[in-house]
Write a protein that holds these residues in place. Structure first.
Motif, PDB file in Angstrom:
ATOM      1  N   LEU A 195       4.613  -7.833  -6.256  1.00  0.00           N
ATOM      2  CA  LEU A 195       3.922  -7.267  -5.654  1.00  0.00           C
ATOM      3  C   LEU A 195       4.370  -7.886  -4.096  1.00  0.00           C
ATOM      4  CD1 LEU A 195       1.645  -5.354  -4.752  1.00  0.00           C
ATOM      5  CD2 LEU A 195       0.028  -7.646  -4.410  1.00  0.00           C
ATOM      6  N   LEU A 196       4.976  -6.231  -3.295  1.00  0.00           N
ATOM      7  CA  LEU A 196       6.024  -7.120  -2.494  1.00  0.00           C
ATOM      8  C   LEU A 196       5.128  -6.389  -1.196  1.00  0.00           C
ATOM      9  CD1 LEU A 196       9.156  -5.114  -3.107  1.00  0.00           C
ATOM     10  CD2 LEU A 196       8.404  -7.242  -3.515  1.00  0.00           C
ATOM     11  N   GLY A 197       4.808  -7.064  -0.155  1.00  0.00           N
ATOM     12  CA  GLY A 197       3.690  -7.124   0.959  1.00  0.00           C
ATOM     13  C   GLY A 197       2.247  -7.026   0.348  1.00  0.00           C
ATOM     14  N   GLY A 198       1.289  -6.673   1.099  1.00  0.00           N
ATOM     15  CA  GLY A 198      -0.180  -6.042   0.855  1.00  0.00           C
ATOM     16  C   GLY A 198      -1.228  -7.572   1.246  1.00  0.00           C
ATOM     17  N   PRO A 199      -2.744  -7.333   1.267  1.00  0.00           N
ATOM     18  CA  PRO A 199      -3.376  -8.601   0.712  1.00  0.00           C
ATOM     19  C   PRO A 199      -3.166  -9.490  -0.054  1.00  0.00           C
ATOM     20  CG  PRO A 199      -4.424  -6.574   1.350  1.00  0.00           C
ATOM     21  CD  PRO A 199      -3.206  -5.982   0.501  1.00  0.00           C
ATOM     22  N   ASP A 200      -3.617 -10.779   0.838  1.00  0.00           N
ATOM     23  CA  ASP A 200      -2.936 -11.953   0.268  1.00  0.00           C
ATOM     24  C   ASP A 200      -4.484 -12.361  -1.061  1.00  0.00           C
ATOM     25  OD1 ASP A 200      -0.195 -12.862   1.159  1.00  0.00           O
ATOM     26  OD2 ASP A 200      -1.981 -13.988   2.622  1.00  0.00           O
ATOM     27  N   THR A 201      -5.818 -11.437  -0.477  1.00  0.00           N
ATOM     28  CA  THR A 201      -6.511 -11.843  -1.718  1.00  0.00           C
ATOM     29  C   THR A 201      -7.071 -10.076  -1.632  1.00  0.00           C
ATOM     30  OG1 THR A 201      -6.864 -13.839  -0.821  1.00  0.00           O
ATOM     31  CG2 THR A 201      -8.762 -12.326  -2.344  1.00  0.00           C
ATOM     32  N   ASP A 236      -0.236   2.859 -17.323  1.00  0.00           N
ATOM     33  CA  ASP A 236      -1.089   2.488 -15.985  1.00  0.00           C
ATOM     34  C   ASP A 236       0.141   2.590 -14.561  1.00  0.00           C
ATOM     35  OD1 ASP A 236      -3.684   2.793 -16.214  1.00  0.00           O
ATOM     36  OD2 ASP A 236      -4.184   1.278 -15.929  1.00  0.00           O
ATOM     37  N   VAL A 237       1.228   2.179 -15.393  1.00  0.00           N
ATOM     38  CA  VAL A 237       2.723   1.954 -14.756  1.00  0.00           C
ATOM     39  C   VAL A 237       3.227   3.068 -14.131  1.00  0.00           C
ATOM     40  CG1 VAL A 237       5.065   1.649 -14.832  1.00  0.00           C
ATOM     41  CG2 VAL A 237       3.412  -0.646 -15.821  1.00  0.00           C
ATOM     42  N   PRO A 238       3.077   3.958 -13.318  1.00  0.00           N
ATOM     43  CA  PRO A 238       3.632   4.814 -12.656  1.00  0.00           C
ATOM     44  C   PRO A 238       5.153   4.541 -12.202  1.00  0.00           C
ATOM     45  CG  PRO A 238       3.309   4.052 -10.479  1.00  0.00           C
ATOM     46  CD  PRO A 238       3.093   3.106 -12.183  1.00  0.00           C
ATOM     47  N   ALA A 239       5.810   6.533 -12.383  1.00  0.00           N
ATOM     48  CA  ALA A 239       6.911   6.735 -12.942  1.00  0.00           C
ATOM     49  C   ALA A 239       7.584   5.916 -11.406  1.00  0.00           C
ATOM     50  CB  ALA A 239       7.346   7.638 -12.946  1.00  0.00           C
ATOM     51  N   ASN A 240       9.062   5.526 -11.289  1.00  0.00           N
ATOM     52  CA  ASN A 240      10.001   5.509 -10.318  1.00  0.00           C
ATOM     53  C   ASN A 240       9.678   6.307  -9.037  1.00  0.00           C
ATOM     54  OD1 ASN A 240      11.507   3.082  -9.275  1.00  0.00           O
ATOM     55  ND2 ASN A 240      12.901   4.734  -9.255  1.00  0.00           N
ATOM     56  N   GLY A 241       9.140   5.161  -8.398  1.00  0.00           N
ATOM     57  CA  GLY A 241       9.057   6.340  -6.935  1.00  0.00           C
ATOM     58  C   GLY A 241       6.866   6.753  -6.562  1.00  0.00           C
ATOM     59  N   GLN A 242       6.845   6.794  -7.973  1.00  0.00           N
ATOM     60  CA  GLN A 242       5.486   7.311  -7.344  1.00  0.00           C
ATOM     61  C   GLN A 242       3.874   6.203  -7.467  1.00  0.00           C
ATOM     62  OE1 GLN A 242       4.081  10.775  -8.174  1.00  0.00           O
ATOM     63  NE2 GLN A 242       6.604  10.884  -8.435  1.00  0.00           N
ATOM     64  N   ARG A 243       3.278   6.809  -6.813  1.00  0.00           N
ATOM     65  CA  ARG A 243       1.991   5.283  -6.713  1.00  0.00           C
ATOM     66  C   ARG A 243       0.976   5.062  -7.435  1.00  0.00           C
ATOM     67  NH1 ARG A 243       1.062   8.441  -1.146  1.00  0.00           N
ATOM     68  NH2 ARG A 243       1.389  10.366  -2.306  1.00  0.00           N
ATOM     69  N   GLY A 272     -10.079  -2.109  -5.655  1.00  0.00           N
ATOM     70  CA  GLY A 272      -9.895  -3.930  -4.090  1.00  0.00           C
ATOM     71  C   GLY A 272      -8.326  -3.836  -3.503  1.00  0.00           C
ATOM     72  N   LEU A 273      -7.634  -3.176  -4.231  1.00  0.00           N
ATOM     73  CA  LEU A 273      -6.397  -3.895  -3.091  1.00  0.00           C
ATOM     74  C   LEU A 273      -6.145  -3.035  -2.225  1.00  0.00           C
ATOM     75  CD1 LEU A 273      -4.599  -6.365  -3.038  1.00  0.00           C
ATOM     76  CD2 LEU A 273      -2.885  -5.947  -4.703  1.00  0.00           C
ATOM     77  N   GLY A 274      -5.497  -1.731  -2.405  1.00  0.00           N
ATOM     78  CA  GLY A 274      -4.905  -1.051  -2.325  1.00  0.00           C
ATOM     79  C   GLY A 274      -3.311  -0.151  -2.890  1.00  0.00           C
ATOM     80  N   PRO A 275      -3.016   0.249  -1.967  1.00  0.00           N
ATOM     81  CA  PRO A 275      -1.116   1.847  -2.918  1.00  0.00           C
ATOM     82  C   PRO A 275      -0.416   0.707  -3.000  1.00  0.00           C
ATOM     83  CG  PRO A 275      -2.117   2.271  -0.856  1.00  0.00           C
ATOM     84  CD  PRO A 275      -3.331   1.098  -0.715  1.00  0.00           C
ATOM     85  N   VAL A 276       0.121   0.848  -3.820  1.00  0.00           N
ATOM     86  CA  VAL A 276       0.871   0.288  -4.219  1.00  0.00           C
ATOM     87  C   VAL A 276       2.306   1.613  -4.559  1.00  0.00           C
ATOM     88  CG1 VAL A 276       0.334  -1.804  -4.246  1.00  0.00           C
ATOM     89  CG2 VAL A 276       0.861  -0.613  -6.742  1.00  0.00           C
ATOM     90  N   GLN A 277       3.592   1.452  -4.690  1.00  0.00           N
ATOM     91  CA  GLN A 277       5.084   1.786  -4.789  1.00  0.00           C
ATOM     92  C   GLN A 277       5.765   2.108  -5.706  1.00  0.00           C
ATOM     93  OE1 GLN A 277       7.369   3.891  -2.101  1.00  0.00           O
ATOM     94  NE2 GLN A 277       7.367   6.281  -2.834  1.00  0.00           N
ATOM     95  N   GLU A 304       5.516  -1.979  -5.205  1.00  0.00           N
ATOM     96  CA  GLU A 304       5.867  -2.537  -2.966  1.00  0.00           C
ATOM     97  C   GLU A 304       4.273  -1.764  -2.412  1.00  0.00           C
ATOM     98  OE1 GLU A 304       8.943  -1.189   0.599  1.00  0.00           O
ATOM     99  OE2 GLU A 304       9.191  -0.867  -1.558  1.00  0.00           O
ATOM    100  N   PHE A 305       3.557  -2.487  -1.115  1.00  0.00           N
ATOM    101  CA  PHE A 305       2.270  -1.651  -0.610  1.00  0.00           C
ATOM    102  C   PHE A 305       3.143  -1.211   0.359  1.00  0.00           C
ATOM    103  CE2 PHE A 305      -0.927  -2.948   2.154  1.00  0.00           C
ATOM    104  CZ  PHE A 305      -2.379  -2.594   0.896  1.00  0.00           C
ATOM    105  N   THR A 306       1.759  -0.350   0.382  1.00  0.00           N
ATOM    106  CA  THR A 306       2.127   1.339   1.301  1.00  0.00           C
ATOM    107  C   THR A 306       1.228   1.034   2.438  1.00  0.00           C
ATOM    108  OG1 THR A 306       1.045   3.040  -0.336  1.00  0.00           O
ATOM    109  CG2 THR A 306       3.016   2.471  -0.585  1.00  0.00           C
ATOM    110  N   GLY A 307      -0.405   0.661   2.122  1.00  0.00           N
ATOM    111  CA  GLY A 307      -0.340   0.226   3.664  1.00  0.00           C
ATOM    112  C   GLY A 307      -1.280   2.182   4.127  1.00  0.00           C
ATOM    113  N   GLU A 308      -1.349   2.911   2.822  1.00  0.00           N
ATOM    114  CA  GLU A 308      -2.031   4.202   3.010  1.00  0.00           C
ATOM    115  C   GLU A 308      -3.404   4.031   2.961  1.00  0.00           C
ATOM    116  OE1 GLU A 308       0.716   7.532   1.473  1.00  0.00           O
ATOM    117  OE2 GLU A 308       0.814   5.445   0.655  1.00  0.00           O
TER     118      GLU A 308
END
Length: 453
Positions: free
Chosen positions: A308-314, A343-350, A355-360, A367-371
């Motif tokens: 996991l790249l970025g995003g909240p710690d908890t 549940d693993v999306p295709a490369n480039g998909q989100r 409870g955590l947030g969006p990742v790509q 990678e956390f996107t923050g959307e």
């Protein structure tokens, strides 16, 4: 089905309920010593309490006494015909040569049976009925037979002369003052046989309510005690509470409430026709009971690890989506998460990690996107469950289709055995055991039983 129906009738009519163990067949339907307590526990689990509990194997002398009275009333005789010989006579509506035996001889020979002076198959005591009755099954039926195999209960092991079910239960129903008998349609000949005994004694027969067989979907194993027992002995099932077994013990271990079973069963009514019970009905009743009280949790099967790249710690998903006052579950994220393969999306998909947030999905990592949630509402991005890759609870989930292994969120270790949680996107599960911290095992030491979706 019987305890559910009888217990409900007792409550409806302020009745009196007898739990009788008809355990007078030490050989063909040999009693299981563990079953006595297990059946009482099942009745309690369904929400009922018998007013009296008796074991027929502890009342043999009472049956002997009534057999002697029946003989003296001219209602029974001893017979030494082989089974094949009597079957031929019976089917031809011909009297057994022993049928006209005098009372004194019959009494003496019955006492020989009581004293164990005969072996299995040598002699029986028959109820004298109508040898030309239109139903051959009612012609001079057997009331007592010899059994060489000792009863498993030490208190009853000395007896060799045992009553048949129709005689034993018929006597007991009268002595205990039973007014209504509820039994399966397959036993409708029992009342007709027992009526002959009641007529000899001048007794009034109870009212009888018959019901048809209940067919239950969702199981690959037949609802047969003998079939289930054979599979347990062959190690095809772990026991009566194996999730694959169509038993009360199994449903209880899965976390299904007894009242849900009772509600589903009583809605079927007491039809004499065979009826189908969909397990989805039981699940629906149970869901109404447990949904509000069941905390939510994450459980990932066959997890795929993603850095996991970025995003909240908890992460802070709610304990229950409908009860804000219960707070949130604090899940430390760490540097990587586990998600289910589908549940693993295709490369480039989100995806949205619940409870955590969006990742790509990029460079084989998340990678956390923050959307914000608009990507879920407007773009249809999937919301998926997950657990930390390093801080989790290895868990084996036992299901009707077999066992599944995976990892639950770390907070699961704070629960106790018998607690029911809802694994989000999977279903409800009853926690069976949780491994002690530091416990080492080749398999997941913590176990839960899948309840239903």
């Amino acid at each position: 089905r019987m305890p559910a129906v009888i217990g409900t009738y007792k409550e409806m009519y302020d009745g009196w309920m007898l739990c009788r163990f008809d355990d007078t067949d030490p050989e063909t339907k040999r009693p299981d010593p563990d079953a006595y307590d297990e059946i009482l526990e099942a009745i309690d689990y369904l929400g009922f309490e018998p007013d009296e509990v008796v074991k027929a194997s502890g009342r043999v002398e009472t049956y002997y006494e009534h057999a002697r009275n029946l003989i003296e009333a001219g209602g029974a005789y001893t017979c030494t015909c082989s089974g094949e010989e009597f079957s031929t006579l019976k089917n031809n509506a011909e009297a057994c040569p022993h049928r006209d035996k005098d009372v004194e001889t019959t009494l003496a020979e019955f006492e020989e049976m009581v004293e164990g002076e005969h072996s299995s198959g040598d002699i029986v005591l028959r109820v004298r009925t109508d040898i030309k009755h239109k139903n051959p099954a009612l012609r001079d039926w057997v009331a007592f037979r010899m059994v060489d195999t000792p009863h498993p209960r030490p208190e009853a092991a000395e007896y060799r002369c045992w009553p048949m079910l129709d005689f034993q239960s018929g006597i007991d129903d009268h002595l205990f003052g039973i007014t209504h008998i509820i039994r399966g349609i397959d036993l409708q000949d029992s009342a007709k046989r027992q009526q002959f005994v009641y007529d000899y004694f001048g007794w009034t027969y109870p009212e009888v309510l018959h019901w048809g067989h209940v067919q239950i979907d969702a199981y690959d194993i037949a609802m047969s005690t003998s079939t289930i027992k054979e599979k347990i002995e062959a190690d095809e099932l772990d026991g009566w509470d194996d999730p694959r077994a169509p038993t009360i013990a199994s449903l209880r271990r899965r976390g299904i409430r007894g009242e849900a079973i009772v509600e589903a069963m009583t809605e079927l009514g007491a039809s004499t026709s065979n009826v189908d019970l969909a397990m989805s009905t039981v699940y629906s009743k149970n869901r109404d009971i447990i949904d509000d009280e069941s905390d939510r949790a994450f459980f990932v099967r066959d997890g795929v690890e993603k850095t996991l790249l970025g995003g909240p710690d908890t992460a802070e998903p709610p304990v229950h989506p409908d009860h804000e006052e219960r707070g949130t579950r604090d899940i430390p994220v760490g540097g990587a998460v586990l998600v289910e393969p589908d549940d693993v999306p295709a490369n480039g998909q989100r995806v949205w990690l619940k409870g955590l947030g969006p990742v790509q999905h990029t460079r084989n990592a998340f990678e956390f996107t923050g959307e914000d949630l608009d990507i879920v509402r407007e773009e249809g991005v999937d919301v998926v469950h997950w657990v930390p890759a390093d801080d989790n609870v290895p868990l084996r989930l036992r299901t009707m289709a077999g066992d599944e292994t995976g990892h639950a969120e770390p907070g699961l270790s704070d629960y106790e055995s018998n607690d029911v949680v809802q694994f989000e996107r999977i279903g409800f599960a009853r926690i069976d055991r949780l491994a002690d911290p530091g416990e080492e095992s080749d398999e997941a030491g913590s176990v839960a039983y899948f309840t239903h979706p």
